[in-house]
Design a protein around this motif. Structure first.
Motif, PDB file in Angstrom:
ATOM      1  N   HIS A  12       1.074  -0.795   0.423  1.00  0.00           N
ATOM      2  CA  HIS A  12       0.247   0.024   0.104  1.00  0.00           C
ATOM      3  C   HIS A  12       0.925   1.055  -0.018  1.00  0.00           C
ATOM      4  O   HIS A  12       2.157   1.576   0.539  1.00  0.00           O
ATOM      5  N   GLN A  13       0.578   2.242  -0.411  1.00  0.00           N
ATOM      6  CA  GLN A  13       1.855   3.353  -0.861  1.00  0.00           C
ATOM      7  C   GLN A  13       1.553   4.286   0.545  1.00  0.00           C
ATOM      8  O   GLN A  13       2.429   5.258   0.598  1.00  0.00           O
ATOM      9  N   ASN A  19      -5.163  -0.735   5.598  1.00  0.00           N
ATOM     10  CA  ASN A  19      -4.022  -1.386   5.315  1.00  0.00           C
ATOM     11  C   ASN A  19      -2.576  -1.516   6.037  1.00  0.00           C
ATOM     12  O   ASN A  19      -2.305  -2.513   6.278  1.00  0.00           O
ATOM     13  N   PRO A 103      -4.904  -3.888  -1.149  1.00  0.00           N
ATOM     14  CA  PRO A 103      -6.541  -3.988  -1.182  1.00  0.00           C
ATOM     15  C   PRO A 103      -6.169  -4.969  -2.947  1.00  0.00           C
ATOM     16  O   PRO A 103      -5.590  -4.941  -3.203  1.00  0.00           O
ATOM     17  N   LEU A 104      -7.269  -4.879  -2.536  1.00  0.00           N
ATOM     18  CA  LEU A 104      -8.075  -5.781  -3.837  1.00  0.00           C
ATOM     19  C   LEU A 104      -7.866  -4.758  -4.858  1.00  0.00           C
ATOM     20  O   LEU A 104      -8.909  -4.002  -5.333  1.00  0.00           O
ATOM     21  N   TYR A 105      -7.267  -5.020  -6.019  1.00  0.00           N
ATOM     22  CA  TYR A 105      -6.786  -4.552  -7.148  1.00  0.00           C
ATOM     23  C   TYR A 105      -7.724  -5.020  -8.312  1.00  0.00           C
ATOM     24  O   TYR A 105      -7.240  -6.398  -8.691  1.00  0.00           O
ATOM     25  N   TRP A 106      -8.881  -4.903  -9.061  1.00  0.00           N
ATOM     26  CA  TRP A 106      -8.824  -5.372 -10.100  1.00  0.00           C
ATOM     27  C   TRP A 106      -9.333  -7.373  -9.974  1.00  0.00           C
ATOM     28  O   TRP A 106      -9.034  -7.895 -10.718  1.00  0.00           O
ATOM     29  N   SER A 108      -7.561  -8.881  -7.830  1.00  0.00           N
ATOM     30  CA  SER A 108      -6.588  -9.289  -7.522  1.00  0.00           C
ATOM     31  C   SER A 108      -5.570  -8.125  -6.982  1.00  0.00           C
ATOM     32  O   SER A 108      -6.080  -7.823  -6.320  1.00  0.00           O
ATOM     33  N   PRO A 110      -2.260  -6.061  -6.617  1.00  0.00           N
ATOM     34  CA  PRO A 110      -1.511  -4.430  -6.618  1.00  0.00           C
ATOM     35  C   PRO A 110      -0.587  -5.247  -7.424  1.00  0.00           C
ATOM     36  O   PRO A 110      -0.072  -5.919  -7.633  1.00  0.00           O
ATOM     37  N   THR A 149     -11.136  -4.535   0.227  1.00  0.00           N
ATOM     38  CA  THR A 149     -12.439  -3.625  -0.456  1.00  0.00           C
ATOM     39  C   THR A 149     -12.437  -3.252  -0.987  1.00  0.00           C
ATOM     40  O   THR A 149     -12.597  -2.670   0.635  1.00  0.00           O
ATOM     41  N   GLY A 150     -12.675  -2.536  -1.887  1.00  0.00           N
ATOM     42  CA  GLY A 150     -14.020  -1.186  -2.391  1.00  0.00           C
ATOM     43  C   GLY A 150     -15.166  -2.136  -2.356  1.00  0.00           C
ATOM     44  O   GLY A 150     -16.077  -1.366  -1.571  1.00  0.00           O
TER      45      GLY A 150
END
Length: 286
Positions: A12-13, A19, A103-106, A108, A110, A149-150
């Motif tokens: 996570h950034q 997170n 974090p779940l991205y698309w 999957s 990151p 998740t978002g």
């Protein structure tokens, strides 16, 4: 007794993110249990995601046609992988438990974490055709996904707009973690924390802390063992006919992926199989 080690692969950034808070709770709780905790903070490390020729030190085995898998296998055997890959592999070797925090991205992980998977889990080090799934190289280690998740939980139900979360998780949990031999613990899913009140986010962290106290006693998720398949090219790595026959009387498929045209076993990728359901698992007969 030797000190146990846990590795958290974290992506996570922002250090102020939920997170990050989840990662901190895991560090604190595992250290309180006596673990040595290693954290690979991929964004802070500026970990390179793309798998390229730069991952190999020295000459290539086939300079005319670069094939990443073959070249990294040879480089691993000869100690010629790049320093960043070798450093991460040493962490994996040391750890009894690996937690992937993201974090779940698309649907999957990151890209930076996918790059860690692509570059660190090289053939030979993490898997081989002879050592995979329940016979895999990391069969004495445990791993799990912990992610935010978002979307809400209802959106990831079989009748929700995003579809069944069990299907979403199958490629990561079976195709990556279990393929390398890990005993895969049920995922820790934090549903839509960005849209939750602060008190709910606090409760989510408290629940994670409580789970960590007994994490290593949990039963892993259920996957189809290699013994159910003809592990030869002649047999096509297909399930033994006798096993298919035994499964015909079962109301559900064996796993999310090995559904055999039947309804999917409920929550196969998010809940460990209860002990009283063990009779549903076929005998390993050829």
């Amino acid at each position: 007794m030797a000190q146990k080690t846990a590795l958290i692969v974290y992506a996570h950034q922002s250090p102020g993110s939920f997170n990050a808070a989840v990662c901190d709770v895991a560090m604190q709780e595992l250290e309180a249990q006596g673990y040595k905790v290693l954290v690979s903070d991929l964004y802070a490390m500026n970990f390179r995601a793309n798998a390229t020729q730069d991952d190999i030190i020295g000459d290539h085995k086939n300079p005319e046609l670069f094939q990443y898998g073959d070249e990294t296998t040879h480089a691993w055997m000869e100690g010629r992988l790049s320093d960043d890959i070798m450093a991460e592999q040493r962490k994996v070797e040391e750890a009894e438990l690996v937690i992937f925090q993201f974090p779940l991205y698309w649907f999957s992980v990151p890209a930076i974490m996918k790059g860690w998977i692509d570059r660190v889990l090289t053939q030979g080090f993490a898997f081989s055709l002879q050592k995979m799934y329940n016979n895999g190289i990391f069969k004495d280690k445990k791993a799990m996904l912990s992610f935010t998740t978002g979307a809400t939980q209802t959106m990831f139900r079989p009748d929700g707009i995003n579809g069944d979360i069990n299907i979403t998780l199958w490629p990561l949990q079976n195709g990556t973690l279990h393929f390398c031999g890990f005993q895969v613990l049920a995922p820790q899913i934090f549903w839509s924390p960005a849209h939750c009140p602060a008190a709910v986010r606090t409760a989510l962290l408290d629940g994670w802390r409580a789970r960590l106290k007994g994490l290593l006693t949990e039963k892993p998720l259920n996957f189809a063992p290699c013994e159910l398949f003809d592990l030869s090219f002649q047999g096509g790595f297909m399930m033994w006919p006798k096993v298919r026959e035994e499964l015909e009387s079962q109301p559900y498929g064996l796993t999310t992926g090995h559904h055999l045209g039947k309804p999917l076993p409920p929550d196969n990728q998010i809940t460990a199989q209860p002990a009283d359901e063990s009779s549903a698992k076929p005998a390993c007969k050829k």
